[in-house]
Design a protein around this motif. Structure first.
Motif, mmCIF file in Angstrom:
data_model
loop_
_atom_site.group_PDB
_atom_site.id
_atom_site.type_symbol
_atom_site.label_atom_id
_atom_site.label_comp_id
_atom_site.label_asym_id
_atom_site.label_seq_id
_atom_site.Cartn_x
_atom_site.Cartn_y
_atom_site.Cartn_z
ATOM 1 N N SER A 1 -16.225 5.305 -0.179
ATOM 2 C CA SER A 1 -15.231 5.165 -1.238
ATOM 3 C C SER A 1 -14.157 4.190 -0.784
ATOM 4 C CB SER A 1 -14.590 6.531 -1.542
ATOM 5 O OG SER A 1 -13.966 7.032 -0.380
ATOM 6 N N ILE A 2 -13.420 3.673 -1.766
ATOM 7 C CA ILE A 2 -12.194 2.964 -1.412
ATOM 8 C C ILE A 2 -11.031 3.763 -1.975
ATOM 9 C CG2 ILE A 2 -13.317 0.711 -1.209
ATOM 10 C CD1 ILE A 2 -12.143 -0.129 -3.793
ATOM 11 N N CYS A 3 -10.010 3.934 -1.123
ATOM 12 C CA CYS A 3 -8.876 4.763 -1.485
ATOM 13 C C CYS A 3 -7.623 3.900 -1.525
ATOM 14 C CB CYS A 3 -8.691 5.906 -0.490
ATOM 15 S SG CYS A 3 -7.327 6.988 -0.959
ATOM 16 N N HIS A 4 -6.972 3.896 -2.700
ATOM 17 C CA HIS A 4 -5.778 3.080 -2.907
ATOM 18 C C HIS A 4 -4.488 3.853 -2.620
ATOM 19 C CE1 HIS A 4 -8.140 -0.055 -4.968
ATOM 20 N NE2 HIS A 4 -8.792 0.940 -5.543
ATOM 21 N N CYS A 5 -4.583 5.065 -2.089
ATOM 22 C CA CYS A 5 -3.359 5.864 -1.919
ATOM 23 C C CYS A 5 -2.409 5.169 -0.945
ATOM 24 C CB CYS A 5 -3.687 7.286 -1.459
ATOM 25 S SG CYS A 5 -3.851 7.507 0.322
ATOM 26 N N ARG A 6 -1.145 5.503 -1.061
ATOM 27 C CA ARG A 6 -0.121 4.822 -0.269
ATOM 28 C C ARG A 6 -0.334 5.037 1.235
ATOM 29 N NH1 ARG A 6 1.792 0.733 1.053
ATOM 30 N NH2 ARG A 6 3.891 0.659 1.901
ATOM 31 N N MET A 7 -0.894 6.194 1.613
ATOM 32 C CA MET A 7 -1.112 6.449 3.039
ATOM 33 C C MET A 7 -2.255 5.593 3.564
ATOM 34 S SD MET A 7 -0.237 10.482 3.399
ATOM 35 C CE MET A 7 0.098 10.481 5.141
ATOM 36 N N CYS A 8 -3.314 5.386 2.779
ATOM 37 C CA CYS A 8 -4.385 4.485 3.222
ATOM 38 C C CYS A 8 -3.886 3.042 3.234
ATOM 39 C CB CYS A 8 -5.623 4.620 2.338
ATOM 40 S SG CYS A 8 -6.589 6.106 2.704
ATOM 41 N N GLN A 9 -3.084 2.651 2.219
ATOM 42 C CA GLN A 9 -2.514 1.294 2.237
ATOM 43 C C GLN A 9 -1.731 1.061 3.519
ATOM 44 O OE1 GLN A 9 -0.129 1.117 -1.303
ATOM 45 N NE2 GLN A 9 -1.846 0.541 -2.620
ATOM 46 N N LYS A 10 -0.930 2.032 3.903
ATOM 47 C CA LYS A 10 -0.095 1.879 5.097
ATOM 48 C C LYS A 10 -0.955 1.903 6.367
ATOM 49 C CE LYS A 10 4.346 1.744 6.303
ATOM 50 N NZ LYS A 10 5.316 0.814 5.714
ATOM 51 N N ALA A 11 -1.889 2.851 6.444
ATOM 52 C CA ALA A 11 -2.701 3.000 7.655
ATOM 53 C C ALA A 11 -3.576 1.774 7.896
ATOM 54 C CB ALA A 11 -3.566 4.260 7.561
ATOM 55 N N PHE A 12 -4.052 1.143 6.816
ATOM 56 C CA PHE A 12 -4.885 -0.048 6.951
ATOM 57 C C PHE A 12 -4.051 -1.331 6.828
ATOM 58 C CE2 PHE A 12 -8.015 3.159 6.088
ATOM 59 C CZ PHE A 12 -9.184 2.723 6.687
ATOM 60 N N ALA A 13 -2.780 -1.200 6.444
ATOM 61 C CA ALA A 13 -1.925 -2.361 6.153
ATOM 62 C C ALA A 13 -2.661 -3.341 5.246
ATOM 63 C CB ALA A 13 -1.432 -3.049 7.419
ATOM 64 N N GLY B 1 -18.878 3.322 -3.612
ATOM 65 C CA GLY B 1 -19.327 3.536 -4.982
ATOM 66 C C GLY B 1 -18.279 4.172 -5.867
ATOM 67 N N VAL B 2 -17.093 4.442 -5.310
ATOM 68 C CA VAL B 2 -16.071 5.104 -6.126
ATOM 69 C C VAL B 2 -14.683 4.711 -5.603
ATOM 70 C CG1 VAL B 2 -16.073 7.228 -4.728
ATOM 71 C CG2 VAL B 2 -15.355 7.335 -7.118
ATOM 72 N N GLN B 3 -13.709 4.625 -6.534
ATOM 73 C CA GLN B 3 -12.319 4.340 -6.173
ATOM 74 C C GLN B 3 -11.489 5.603 -6.330
ATOM 75 O OE1 GLN B 3 -10.601 0.527 -7.719
ATOM 76 N NE2 GLN B 3 -12.383 0.563 -9.074
ATOM 77 N N LEU B 4 -10.594 5.815 -5.364
ATOM 78 C CA LEU B 4 -9.708 6.972 -5.396
ATOM 79 C C LEU B 4 -8.259 6.512 -5.499
ATOM 80 C CD1 LEU B 4 -11.351 8.882 -2.392
ATOM 81 C CD2 LEU B 4 -11.953 9.049 -4.815
ATOM 82 N N ALA B 5 -7.415 7.374 -6.051
ATOM 83 C CA ALA B 5 -5.963 7.153 -6.108
ATOM 84 C C ALA B 5 -5.598 5.822 -6.750
ATOM 85 C CB ALA B 5 -5.353 7.256 -4.700
ATOM 86 N N VAL B 6 -6.246 5.498 -7.879
ATOM 87 C CA VAL B 6 -5.994 4.206 -8.530
ATOM 88 C C VAL B 6 -4.561 4.080 -9.049
ATOM 89 C CG1 VAL B 6 -8.382 3.684 -9.138
ATOM 90 C CG2 VAL B 6 -6.982 5.041 -10.695
ATOM 91 N N GLU B 7 -3.834 5.211 -9.127
ATOM 92 C CA GLU B 7 -2.435 5.122 -9.568
ATOM 93 C C GLU B 7 -1.591 4.301 -8.591
ATOM 94 O OE1 GLU B 7 -4.006 7.847 -8.678
ATOM 95 O OE2 GLU B 7 -2.838 8.836 -7.093
ATOM 96 N N SER B 8 -2.036 4.149 -7.347
ATOM 97 C CA SER B 8 -1.309 3.327 -6.365
ATOM 98 C C SER B 8 -1.911 1.928 -6.220
ATOM 99 C CB SER B 8 -1.326 4.007 -4.992
ATOM 100 O OG SER B 8 -0.791 5.303 -5.066
ATOM 101 N N ARG B 9 -2.955 1.634 -6.963
ATOM 102 C CA ARG B 9 -3.599 0.322 -6.856
ATOM 103 C C ARG B 9 -2.690 -0.759 -7.441
ATOM 104 N NH1 ARG B 9 -9.065 -0.172 -10.153
ATOM 105 N NH2 ARG B 9 -7.536 -0.156 -11.849
ATOM 106 N N PRO B 10 -2.411 -1.836 -6.680
ATOM 107 C CA PRO B 10 -1.545 -2.878 -7.243
ATOM 108 C C PRO B 10 -2.221 -3.549 -8.433
ATOM 109 C CG PRO B 10 -2.428 -3.562 -5.093
ATOM 110 C CD PRO B 10 -2.861 -2.138 -5.311
ATOM 111 N N ASP B 11 -1.392 -3.973 -9.418
ATOM 112 C CA ASP B 11 -1.943 -4.550 -10.654
ATOM 113 C C ASP B 11 -2.843 -5.751 -10.379
ATOM 114 O OD1 ASP B 11 -0.638 -2.641 -12.139
ATOM 115 O OD2 ASP B 11 1.080 -3.936 -12.630
#
Ligand SMILES: [Zn+2]
Ligand SMILES: [Zn+2]
Length: 143
Positions: A24-36, A103-113
């Motif tokens: 999966s790909i996770c757009h949550c703020r913690m994954c954004q930060k952890a992966f920069a 095959g799936v996206q998570l936490a799309v509410e944090s995905r940048p436009d």
């Protein structure tokens, strides 16, 4: 079949003995930060199928439920640890990341436009030979 991978400097290497599970790909703020980066791409494997073939990750307890592993030498994110039986590995740490397709996206509410328009973003031509630059990145295979 087995898949290998590791960090950018090569101090931490792993092997997975079986086909990984769901990626999966996770757009949550913690994954954004952890992966920069804009998202974390992770795939679940059974702990019993995973061998650390060189070194082991350092860890950061990013919440009461989750520990994240990374190379202490070069900083490459490597794991998302949430269970005693299963562990998530960073998809792009694999030597052949195309072998593991999310095959799936998570936490799309944090995905940048802008992520929704990525395919339409102008593309620069390839840079060609880089001349004097010598890569110190570990090659995409065991050494
Ligand atoms: Zn490293
Ligand atoms: Zn996340």
């Amino acid at each position: 079949m087995s898949l290998s991978g590791g960090c950018q400097c090569g101090a931490v290497r792993f092997r997975v003995e079986r086909d990984p599970g769901r990626a999966s790909i996770c757009h949550c703020r913690m994954c954004q930060k952890a992966f920069a980066g804009p998202f974390g791409a992770l795939v679940t494997v059974k702990v019993g199928d995973l061998t650390w073939t060189r070194g082991t990750p350092a860890t950061f307890q990013s919440s009461d439920a989750i520990r994240r592993g990374f190379c202490a030498g070069c900083g490459t994110p490597l794991t998302f640890e949430w269970s005693a039986e299963q562990i998530d590995l960073a998809v792009f740490a694999f030597d052949d990341p195309s072998a593991v397709q999310p095959g799936v996206q998570l936490a799309v509410e944090s995905r940048p436009d802008w992520m929704a328009h990525l395919a339409e973003m102008p593309v620069r031509p390839p840079m060609g030979p880089t001349g004097a630059v010598v890569s110190r990145q570990h090659p995409d295979h065991d050494t």
